[in-house]
Scaffold this motif. Sequence first.
Motif, PDB file in Angstrom:
ATOM      1  N   VAL A 275     -30.472   4.509   4.552  1.00 61.50           N
ATOM      2  CA  VAL A 275     -29.832   5.522   4.051  1.00 61.50           C
ATOM      3  C   VAL A 275     -29.934   7.003   4.903  1.00 61.50           C
ATOM      4  N   LEU A 276     -28.607   7.567   4.968  1.00 61.63           N
ATOM      5  CA  LEU A 276     -28.740   8.691   5.713  1.00 61.63           C
ATOM      6  C   LEU A 276     -28.850   9.910   4.687  1.00 61.63           C
ATOM      7  N   ASP A 277     -29.215  10.942   5.216  1.00 64.12           N
ATOM      8  CA  ASP A 277     -29.685  12.100   4.382  1.00 64.12           C
ATOM      9  C   ASP A 277     -28.398  12.870   4.312  1.00 64.12           C
ATOM     10  N   TYR A 278     -28.319  14.105   3.552  1.00 63.55           N
ATOM     11  CA  TYR A 278     -27.050  14.623   2.784  1.00 63.55           C
ATOM     12  C   TYR A 278     -26.384  15.159   4.338  1.00 63.55           C
ATOM     13  N   TYR A 279     -27.158  15.418   5.497  1.00 64.71           N
ATOM     14  CA  TYR A 279     -26.261  16.035   6.533  1.00 64.71           C
ATOM     15  C   TYR A 279     -26.303  14.962   7.554  1.00 64.71           C
ATOM     16  N   GLY A 280     -26.664  13.750   7.422  1.00 71.69           N
ATOM     17  CA  GLY A 280     -26.487  12.868   8.318  1.00 71.69           C
ATOM     18  C   GLY A 280     -27.127  12.944   9.662  1.00 71.69           C
ATOM     19  N   ARG A 281     -28.383  13.337   9.207  1.00 72.03           N
ATOM     20  CA  ARG A 281     -29.211  13.846  10.655  1.00 72.03           C
ATOM     21  C   ARG A 281     -30.421  12.959  10.518  1.00 72.03           C
ATOM     22  N   ARG A 282     -30.753  12.483   9.315  1.00 72.64           N
ATOM     23  CA  ARG A 282     -31.866  11.563   9.180  1.00 72.64           C
ATOM     24  C   ARG A 282     -31.583  10.483   8.724  1.00 72.64           C
ATOM     25  N   LEU A 283     -32.005   8.983   9.121  1.00 72.73           N
ATOM     26  CA  LEU A 283     -32.043   8.091   8.452  1.00 72.73           C
ATOM     27  C   LEU A 283     -33.349   7.410   8.079  1.00 72.73           C
TER      28      LEU A 283
ATOM     29  N   SER B 260     -18.239   6.318  -9.664  1.00 70.20           N
ATOM     30  CA  SER B 260     -17.420   6.998  -8.447  1.00 70.20           C
ATOM     31  C   SER B 260     -17.846   8.361  -8.708  1.00 70.20           C
ATOM     32  N   PRO B 261     -18.121   9.023  -7.470  1.00 72.45           N
ATOM     33  CA  PRO B 261     -18.831  10.340  -7.506  1.00 72.45           C
ATOM     34  C   PRO B 261     -17.821  11.450  -7.560  1.00 72.45           C
ATOM     35  N   THR B 262     -16.695  11.324  -7.733  1.00 69.48           N
ATOM     36  CA  THR B 262     -15.603  12.477  -7.790  1.00 69.48           C
ATOM     37  C   THR B 262     -14.726  12.439  -9.122  1.00 69.48           C
ATOM     38  N   LEU B 263     -14.644  13.580  -9.677  1.00 63.91           N
ATOM     39  CA  LEU B 263     -13.691  13.791 -10.960  1.00 63.91           C
ATOM     40  C   LEU B 263     -12.203  13.758 -10.536  1.00 63.91           C
ATOM     41  N   LEU B 264     -11.496  12.737 -10.360  1.00 68.68           N
ATOM     42  CA  LEU B 264     -10.068  12.133 -10.132  1.00 68.68           C
ATOM     43  C   LEU B 264      -9.682  12.209 -11.707  1.00 68.68           C
ATOM     44  N   SER B 265      -8.362  11.798 -11.302  1.00 69.00           N
ATOM     45  CA  SER B 265      -7.532  11.748 -12.864  1.00 69.00           C
ATOM     46  C   SER B 265      -8.201  10.666 -13.792  1.00 69.00           C
ATOM     47  N   LYS B 266      -8.864   9.829 -13.228  1.00 69.14           N
ATOM     48  CA  LYS B 266      -9.673   8.802 -14.073  1.00 69.14           C
ATOM     49  C   LYS B 266     -11.191   8.770 -13.504  1.00 69.14           C
ATOM     50  N   THR B 267     -12.060   8.296 -13.918  1.00 67.55           N
ATOM     51  CA  THR B 267     -13.350   7.913 -13.455  1.00 67.55           C
ATOM     52  C   THR B 267     -13.491   6.483 -13.415  1.00 67.55           C
ATOM     53  N   TYR B 268     -14.296   6.064 -12.485  1.00 71.23           N
ATOM     54  CA  TYR B 268     -14.593   4.370 -12.197  1.00 71.23           C
ATOM     55  C   TYR B 268     -15.939   4.121 -12.236  1.00 71.23           C
ATOM     56  N   ILE B 269     -16.190   2.668 -12.853  1.00 75.67           N
ATOM     57  CA  ILE B 269     -17.435   2.385 -12.854  1.00 75.67           C
ATOM     58  C   ILE B 269     -17.259   0.917 -11.765  1.00 75.67           C
ATOM     59  N   ALA B 270     -17.925   0.602 -10.741  1.00 76.86           N
ATOM     60  CA  ALA B 270     -17.643  -0.709 -10.457  1.00 76.86           C
ATOM     61  C   ALA B 270     -19.079  -1.527 -10.305  1.00 76.86           C
ATOM     62  N   SER B 271     -19.118  -2.877 -10.444  1.00 79.75           N
ATOM     63  CA  SER B 271     -20.249  -3.446 -10.455  1.00 79.75           C
ATOM     64  C   SER B 271     -20.282  -4.945  -9.676  1.00 79.75           C
ATOM     65  N   ALA B 272     -21.205  -5.275  -9.193  1.00 76.85           N
ATOM     66  CA  ALA B 272     -21.140  -6.464  -8.290  1.00 76.85           C
ATOM     67  C   ALA B 272     -22.346  -7.480  -8.852  1.00 76.85           C
TER      68      ALA B 272
ATOM     69  N   VAL C 205     -22.092  -2.600  -4.178  1.00 80.44           N
ATOM     70  CA  VAL C 205     -20.902  -1.998  -4.320  1.00 80.44           C
ATOM     71  C   VAL C 205     -21.325  -0.375  -3.904  1.00 80.44           C
ATOM     72  N   SER C 206     -20.217   0.284  -3.425  1.00 79.06           N
ATOM     73  CA  SER C 206     -20.406   1.687  -3.195  1.00 79.06           C
ATOM     74  C   SER C 206     -19.039   2.552  -2.838  1.00 79.06           C
ATOM     75  N   TRP C 207     -19.004   3.639  -3.460  1.00 74.65           N
ATOM     76  CA  TRP C 207     -17.776   4.477  -3.527  1.00 74.65           C
ATOM     77  C   TRP C 207     -17.812   5.214  -2.258  1.00 74.65           C
ATOM     78  N   SER C 208     -16.620   5.736  -1.587  1.00 81.08           N
ATOM     79  CA  SER C 208     -16.423   6.525  -0.673  1.00 81.08           C
ATOM     80  C   SER C 208     -16.834   7.886  -1.354  1.00 81.08           C
ATOM     81  N   LEU C 209     -17.017   9.056  -0.693  1.00 80.89           N
ATOM     82  CA  LEU C 209     -17.308  10.249  -1.307  1.00 80.89           C
ATOM     83  C   LEU C 209     -16.052  11.094  -2.095  1.00 80.89           C
TER      84      LEU C 209
END
Length: 314
Positions: A18-26, A228-240, A277-281
Amino acid sequence: MAQVISNSGHDDMIHDAVLDYYGRRLATCSSDKTIKIFEVDGDQHRLQETLKGHEGAVWCVSWAHPKFGTLLASSSYDGRVHIYRESPSTLPSTPATWSQVFASTLHTASVNMVSWAPPDLGCLLACASSDGQVSVLEFRDNQWGHTIFQAHGMGVNAVSWAPSGGLPGAIARKAGSDGQTGGVRRFVTGGSDNEVKVWQWDGQQSTYTQMLSLPDGHTDWVRDVAWSPTLLSKTYIASASQDKSVKIWTSTNPGDISSWQLATTLRDFGDAVLWRVSWSLSGNVLAVSGSDGKVSLWKENLKGTWECVREITE
């Protein structure tokens, strides 16, 4: 001197990276019971630290939001959750130092996943365990507290927080005069009972209560869930799932139990058991990975149909 490393330095299988918030650490973790932290500079990785302390395979690592400092949480087969902190060096010539600042021993079986809440909800870490329980650790008033509750009868494999802003399409409310945020503490879990459940904080009972079990669910273990991390017109939940399918549910009002509906079931994965499963930002592209080593990217078209837009193979 920084150099490209051809291997991870781990002595066994890597389970998370996992990368950190700034993408500078793994941060990586492994069955060799260690966590390694690399500084990332372009395509070069330099090993900064090896963190020890777990007594079993380390399944998951998760970076806290930088507003809480440089905190890294880990979960392990040993049933423990560790939180490590980096302290800046006092001298320019000496490196920063890492130390373990907290260890949770609440669980009686493997802790399979840890997930930090959106930062405006506070310094909260949800932990999913094979003992069937979820614990939520909270750092407040300079100490760690916790809530723990039974979530899935046969074990909890995954947990993912909802975005904190309330309704889809809304902007997160600011903290009120009492300092409390306006966001709702809510998350989704996936279990070995094949269920995907949504939980919400109940202030009167001081615990998390089950809102609903998502309808038309899986027929085998749920390996991962992602809100899903963003408040679009709908919210989404995905499962694998172990049943070789991915399910996506949607809601225009996540607090209304009746508004959740199964939008689609994706089955185009051959014989692969699906692991993550992983959502884009941006919240509208879903990455799916499985036992065949492939990663596929899925997006909803204008007709509301989910289609594979890209496939990445090792």
